[in-house]
Design an enzyme around this catalytic site. Structure first.
Site, PDB file in Angstrom:
ATOM      1  N   ASP A  17      -7.810  -5.689  20.540  1.00 40.58           N
ATOM      2  CA  ASP A  17      -6.834  -6.773  20.696  1.00 40.58           C
ATOM      3  C   ASP A  17      -5.688  -6.354  21.617  1.00 40.58           C
ATOM      4  OD1 ASP A  17      -5.905  -9.344  20.316  1.00 40.58           O
ATOM      5  OD2 ASP A  17      -4.803  -8.867  18.485  1.00 40.58           O
ATOM      6  N   GLY A  27      10.060 -10.964  13.949  1.00 41.19           N
ATOM      7  CA  GLY A  27       8.706 -11.341  14.336  1.00 41.19           C
ATOM      8  C   GLY A  27       7.910 -11.846  13.161  1.00 41.19           C
ATOM      9  N   ARG A  28       6.837 -12.563  13.496  1.00 42.99           N
ATOM     10  CA  ARG A  28       5.972 -13.113  12.457  1.00 42.99           C
ATOM     11  C   ARG A  28       4.565 -13.209  13.005  1.00 42.99           C
ATOM     12  NH1 ARG A  28       4.214 -18.225  10.686  1.00 42.99           N
ATOM     13  NH2 ARG A  28       4.025 -18.398   8.413  1.00 42.99           N
ATOM     14  N   GLY A  29       3.592 -12.856  12.172  1.00 41.62           N
ATOM     15  CA  GLY A  29       2.204 -12.927  12.602  1.00 41.62           C
ATOM     16  C   GLY A  29       1.289 -13.253  11.455  1.00 41.62           C
ATOM     17  N   LYS A  87       7.330  -4.105   8.460  1.00 39.54           N
ATOM     18  CA  LYS A  87       6.340  -5.181   8.323  1.00 39.54           C
ATOM     19  C   LYS A  87       6.059  -5.397   6.842  1.00 39.54           C
ATOM     20  CE  LYS A  87       2.944  -6.186  11.002  1.00 39.54           C
ATOM     21  NZ  LYS A  87       1.687  -6.199  11.789  1.00 39.54           N
ATOM     22  N   PHE A 104      -0.525 -11.421   9.670  1.00 39.13           N
ATOM     23  CA  PHE A 104      -0.578 -10.468   8.567  1.00 39.13           C
ATOM     24  C   PHE A 104       0.750 -10.337   7.830  1.00 39.13           C
ATOM     25  CE2 PHE A 104      -4.109  -8.646  11.180  1.00 39.13           C
ATOM     26  CZ  PHE A 104      -5.111  -8.985  10.283  1.00 39.13           C
ATOM     27  N   GLY A 105       1.781 -11.019   8.282  1.00 39.04           N
ATOM     28  CA  GLY A 105       3.056 -10.934   7.592  1.00 39.04           C
ATOM     29  C   GLY A 105       4.225 -11.093   8.534  1.00 39.04           C
ATOM     30  N   GLU A 106       5.398 -10.725   8.048  1.00 41.97           N
ATOM     31  CA  GLU A 106       6.627 -10.869   8.815  1.00 41.97           C
ATOM     32  C   GLU A 106       7.220  -9.498   9.113  1.00 41.97           C
ATOM     33  OE1 GLU A 106       8.538 -13.352   5.964  1.00 41.97           O
ATOM     34  OE2 GLU A 106       8.057 -15.192   7.065  1.00 41.97           O
TER      35      GLU A 106
END
Length: 676
Positions: A478, A360-362, A381, A364-366
């Protein structure tokens, strides 16, 4: 002099004043406990009678004498007895208010027994209502059965505001809080519960509900909710309702003994033998005054010593347990050693953060999948070096989120600090996030109705923990399908607290100038004005419920659907009485229609435009778990014109950042659970 220097003159005066008030309160309560019980009403229908020399009369006197004896169950506040044989058998019970002492209970029962044959001299069945207790007997076997006869309703003389909106809001608040108390009472052994809720800074709602403990859980809950519903149309700021099987009351003042709520004390030892029926002894009136004085003096001395010791310890510790500042969080990090992991261990577990391990990736980081040497799988994370999540927020995440332990929240297992590296380690979720199954045509079939219903309930439990049951009150801000992770058994776990906020003890809402989140899940008041509260989380939950039922994203609609979004589509179906058309065709033939429609109804209640109309998450959970809770009529969902948002290019789920006023950094971010 030591005491004066420790507290100061003002503090010493306050302490003396406190002790005086305590003693005054104690003496007043002692005096009150010896007074006669306050009679409210009685009901003895004249349908059947008995003669004074009959077998029934003898059995009734035996039963009443047992209630007035020293061996009665005053310590539990409840007892039922059957005396004699059919057809002259008498069944009876007494029920004392759950916040009262055994002495007050015995006083009320003995008094009511003494008056019973005067108020209802020859009736075979009767119920007597006092402020402190209820006494009941009958020739019928009513034990473990709800009785809806012999009703008593009393009302506060003051009306609620004549303004419709304010009146409806007050009634909704009272009903939701009282229903919560009813649920707690029904699930307790004593079948008793109280509530205390701050409505405003100047108004506090007090409520009390109670059933006879012989009732089954469902029967108690049904009786109490019916009792509560009987009071709502009165439109008064306070009311009480009695049936022989249950009773409820609410007021804007404290009418019950808050300090006595809890496990009843053991029964007192009363001297003498069983009193005769015609003149039952009333405990408390013949107490030894010397013993009373000694008890008060000893109590005062002990209280004073306890207060001095408490204040001394408070001076030594000077520790607050509210929202921690950045420096306090830094200090607390020293206590999180058990969560700190060696960087090289994490590096090895992820094969040096190999691309093949990335899941995953977002923003705030991977996120990487890792496997420790003992075979345990984890999600790692790795915060990007240019992440918006700063040092203080990272520390807050470790200190605060580690304390959030709930089966429907993703668990933080550890962290690592190595140079510029900031790493968080979570439990691994093999089924990834809800959106991966729910919105993927090839995987949707894995979610039948029972699994979807379980997911809805699990999300509600997780939010309930954040809002009410944890030590901190946390607003997620969220909630969306990609932030609901699924374990191996498809159980939901709320993740990604990167936008969450901690609320103070008395705080109900807050504002922000930097609006972050995902359109479609944002409550209108938050998206347009930056106002957020527990009710904004409830709104997001409502959207999730409708997505889970329909199998469609809120944002998947276009003009060809005849609606701009899922909420508009659902509302049109609801108003056209075709709500079942919303259901995902994959589960339409394998679900209970009534259960699905109820969930749609709950979802629409959660997404109402007015936050005050939305139920609290505790009420939502009650609606989901009990079909006896009456659902109010939903109002139109919140609609708002979307401005052109500034999309975060690093967020694959199209989370947005909208600047409503000059922006500031995301203050008080708590944590960011994977994925984004």
């Amino acid at each position: 002099m030591y005491i004066v220097s420790m507290f100061g003159l003002a503090g010493l005066e306050a302490l003396i004043c406190f002790i005086f008030l305590f003693l005054f309160s104690f003496l007043t309560s002692f005096k009150a406990s010896a007074q006669n019980p306050f009679y409210l009403n009685h009901d003895c229908p004249n349908r059947t009678t008995y003669s004074s020399n009959s077998t029934y009369s003898t059995n009734l006197k035996t039963l009443l004498s047992s209630f007035a004896s020293r061996n009665a169950s005053y310590s539990t506040g409840f007892q039922n007895i059957r005396a004699g044989q059919t057809p002259d058998r008498v069944t009876g019970l007494f029920l004392c208010r759950g916040d009262l002492s055994p002495e007050v209970c015995s006083n009320c029962v003995a008094f009511s027994v003494n008056e019973s044959l005067t108020r209802c001299p020859n009736q075979r069945e009767a119920v007597f209502y006092y402020e402190e207790c209820i006494l009941r007997y009958s020739h019928k076997n009513f034990l473990s059965t709800v009785t809806y006869e012999g009703e008593l309703i009393m009302r506060n003389p003051n009306n609620i505001s004549s303004i419709q909106n304010q009146r409806d809001q007050f009634i909704d608040l009272v009903q939701s809080n009282m229903n919560q108390a009813a649920n707690e009472a029904a699930n307790s052994s004593r079948k008793f519960s109280t509530i205390k809720t701050e409505l405003t800074s100047l108004q506090t709602l007090y409520g009390l509900v109670q059933c006879t403990p012989d009732l089954a859980r469902q029967d108690c809950f049904s009786c109490l909710t019916s009792s509560i519903n009987r009071m709502m149309p009165l439109f008064r700021i306070g009311a009480r309702q009695f049936w022989p099987s249950c009773n409820s009351r609410y007021e804007l003042y404290a009418f019950y003994n808050e300090t006595a709520i809890g496990t009843p004390s053991p029964p007192p030892l009363f001297p003498g033998s069983t009193p005769p029926l015609t003149s039952p002894s009333i405990p408390g009136k013949s107490g030894n005054s010397t013993v009373l004085v000694v008890a008060i003096v000893v109590l005062a001395v002990l209280l004073f010593i306890a207060l001095v010791g408490y204040c001394f310890l408070a001076q030594r510790t000077k520790k607050t347990f509210d929202t921690a500042s950045a420096s306090e969080v830094g200090d607390d990090m020293a206590t999180a050693d058990s969560l700190q992991l060696d960087y090289r261990t994490i590096q090895t577990a992820t094969n040096d953060f190999a691309e093949s391990n990335k899941i995953g990736r977002g923003g705030f980081g991977e996120v990487y999948k890792g496997t420790f040497s003992n075979g345990k799988e984890v999600a790692v994370k790795r915060l990007s070096k240019n992440s918006r999540q700063g040092e203080a927020e990272f520390k807050t995440e470790v200190v605060v989120v580690a304390k959030l332990q709930h089966r429907n929240l993703v668990r933080l297992l550890g962290f690592s600090l190595q140079g510029e590296e900031r790493i968080l380690v979570y439990e691994y979720m093999p089924n990834k996030s809800l959106d991966c199954l729910l919105f993927d045509p090839t995987k949707q079939t894995q979610l039948d109705w029972m699994q979807r219903y379980n997911i809805i309930g699990g999300i509600a439990r997780g939010i309930l923990y954040l809002h009410q049951d944890s030590r901190l009150t946390i607003i997620h801000r969220d909630l969306k399908a990609s932030n609901i992770l699924l374990d191996a058994d498809i159980n939901p776990k709320i993740a990604d607290f990167g936008m969450a906020r901690i609320f103070g003890l008395d705080q109900t809402q807050d504002n922000t100038s930097r609006i972050v989140g995902t359109y479609g899940y944002m409550a209108p008041e938050y998206a347009m004005h930056g106002q957020f509260s527990m009710k904004s989380d409830v709104y997001s939950f409502g959207v999730l419920v409708l997505e889970i039922i329909s199998g469609r994203k809120n944002s998947s609609f276009d003009e060809s659907d005849g609606a701009q979004d899922l909420l508009t589509h659902t509302w049109r179906l609801w108003t056209n009485r075709t709500a079942l058309d919303l259901v995902d065709p994959l589960i339409a033939n394998n679900c209970q229609n009534s259960e699905v429609v109820r969930c749609i109804h709950i979802g629409l209640l959660c997404v109402q435009e007015d936050p005050a109309k939305r139920p609290t998450i505790s009420t939502v959970f009650m609606m989901l778990t009990s079909n006896t809770v009456t659902l109010p009529v939903p109002r139109q969902p919140g609609f708002f014109i979307q401005s052109s948002p500034v999309k975060d290019p690093t967020d694959s789920d199209q989370s947005t950042t909208t600047k409503s006023t000059p922006a500031s950094i995301d203050d008080e971010l708590i944590t960011d659970l994977y994925p984004r």
